[in-house]
Design a protein around this motif. Sequence first.
Motif, PDB file in Angstrom:
ATOM      1  N   SER A   7       0.686   7.852  -0.105  1.00  0.00           N
ATOM      2  CA  SER A   7      -0.174   7.706  -1.279  1.00  0.00           C
ATOM      3  C   SER A   7      -0.931   9.005  -1.526  1.00  0.00           C
ATOM      4  O   SER A   7      -1.241   9.736  -0.577  1.00  0.00           O
ATOM      5  N   PRO A   8      -1.168   9.327  -2.803  1.00  0.00           N
ATOM      6  CA  PRO A   8      -0.656   8.611  -3.965  1.00  0.00           C
ATOM      7  C   PRO A   8       0.819   8.889  -4.172  1.00  0.00           C
ATOM      8  O   PRO A   8       1.389   9.742  -3.497  1.00  0.00           O
ATOM      9  N   ARG A   9       1.481   8.175  -5.066  1.00  0.00           N
ATOM     10  CA  ARG A   9       2.876   8.449  -5.374  1.00  0.00           C
ATOM     11  C   ARG A   9       3.005   9.596  -6.368  1.00  0.00           C
ATOM     12  O   ARG A   9       3.996  10.325  -6.359  1.00  0.00           O
ATOM     13  N   HIS A  10       1.996   9.748  -7.196  1.00  0.00           N
ATOM     14  CA  HIS A  10       1.959  10.846  -8.156  1.00  0.00           C
ATOM     15  C   HIS A  10       0.548  11.403  -8.192  1.00  0.00           C
ATOM     16  O   HIS A  10      -0.416  10.637  -8.130  1.00  0.00           O
ATOM     17  N   ALA A  22      -1.661  11.162   1.819  1.00  0.00           N
ATOM     18  CA  ALA A  22      -1.687  10.257   2.963  1.00  0.00           C
ATOM     19  C   ALA A  22      -0.284   9.810   3.351  1.00  0.00           C
ATOM     20  O   ALA A  22       0.594   9.647   2.504  1.00  0.00           O
ATOM     21  N   CYS A  23      -0.102   9.612   4.647  1.00  0.00           N
ATOM     22  CA  CYS A  23       1.137   9.060   5.195  1.00  0.00           C
ATOM     23  C   CYS A  23       0.771   8.078   6.298  1.00  0.00           C
ATOM     24  O   CYS A  23       0.017   8.435   7.219  1.00  0.00           O
ATOM     25  N   HIS A  24       1.312   6.878   6.207  1.00  0.00           N
ATOM     26  CA  HIS A  24       0.983   5.825   7.163  1.00  0.00           C
ATOM     27  C   HIS A  24       2.252   5.106   7.574  1.00  0.00           C
ATOM     28  O   HIS A  24       3.033   4.686   6.717  1.00  0.00           O
ATOM     29  N   GLN A  25       2.475   4.986   8.892  1.00  0.00           N
ATOM     30  CA  GLN A  25       3.659   4.268   9.358  1.00  0.00           C
ATOM     31  C   GLN A  25       3.240   3.182  10.351  1.00  0.00           C
ATOM     32  O   GLN A  25       2.294   3.351  11.116  1.00  0.00           O
ATOM     33  N   THR A  26       3.978   2.078  10.283  1.00  0.00           N
ATOM     34  CA  THR A  26       3.635   0.927  11.125  1.00  0.00           C
ATOM     35  C   THR A  26       4.694   0.665  12.191  1.00  0.00           C
ATOM     36  O   THR A  26       4.760  -0.419  12.753  1.00  0.00           O
TER      37      THR A  26
END
Lengths: 113, 111
Positions: A7-10, A22-26
């Motif tokens: 996020s964001p995508r744009h 941002a980058c988030h991995q689960t």
Amino acid sequence: DAEITQSPRHKITETGRQVTLACHQTWNHNNMFWYRQDLGHGLRLIHYSYGVQDTNKGEVSDGYSVSRSNTEDLPLTLESAASSQTSVYFCASSHDRTTDTQYFGPGTRLTVL
Amino acid sequence: GQSLEQPSEVTAVEGAIVQINCTYQTSGFYGLSWYQQHDGGAPTFLSYNALDGLEETGRFSSFLSRSDSYGYLLLQELQMKDSASYFCAVREGTGGFKTIFGAGTRLFVKA
């Protein structure tokens, strides 16, 4: 289901502004990566991390920084955005250093005016 | 220095077989990966070769020759949905690991 999100995508910003993607991995992967993709250049590695508190510079790290305070997140910061940083940014993660299977997020399209 | 070379474009007919080559020059080579990317999408992992030889996964196969610094991706029974960009990527490192991607090959599948 486990996933990796960005996020964001744009994002549209102005030259000189600080921007954080941002980058988030689960998946609980130790390894995380940031790439930029420009026409004719494929994917170029910006920064990568092999675990909490570990960060390393890639091919095109100038003007970018990352921090890894937990396993799930690797935010990418553009200290002072430049028009040359207009690009699509992909975050990726991997569990296994041996096979290097990387799972990519959907990407962030950044435009610097 | 490090570099990967792959053709910029390949065109093939539906149902045919196509081979996408990749040659590389790196230090501390560990393996060769292939990724597929559709327009507007994210790259997705296809295969990884660490040792010489052919790895087959359904319609896709990948080959590596470490002595020749060369690999290829073979796509069989081409389908329209295979139209995408294909990237080879080298896992390399001297003291640490990182992945370097080629510029990509755009595959057009025609009916």
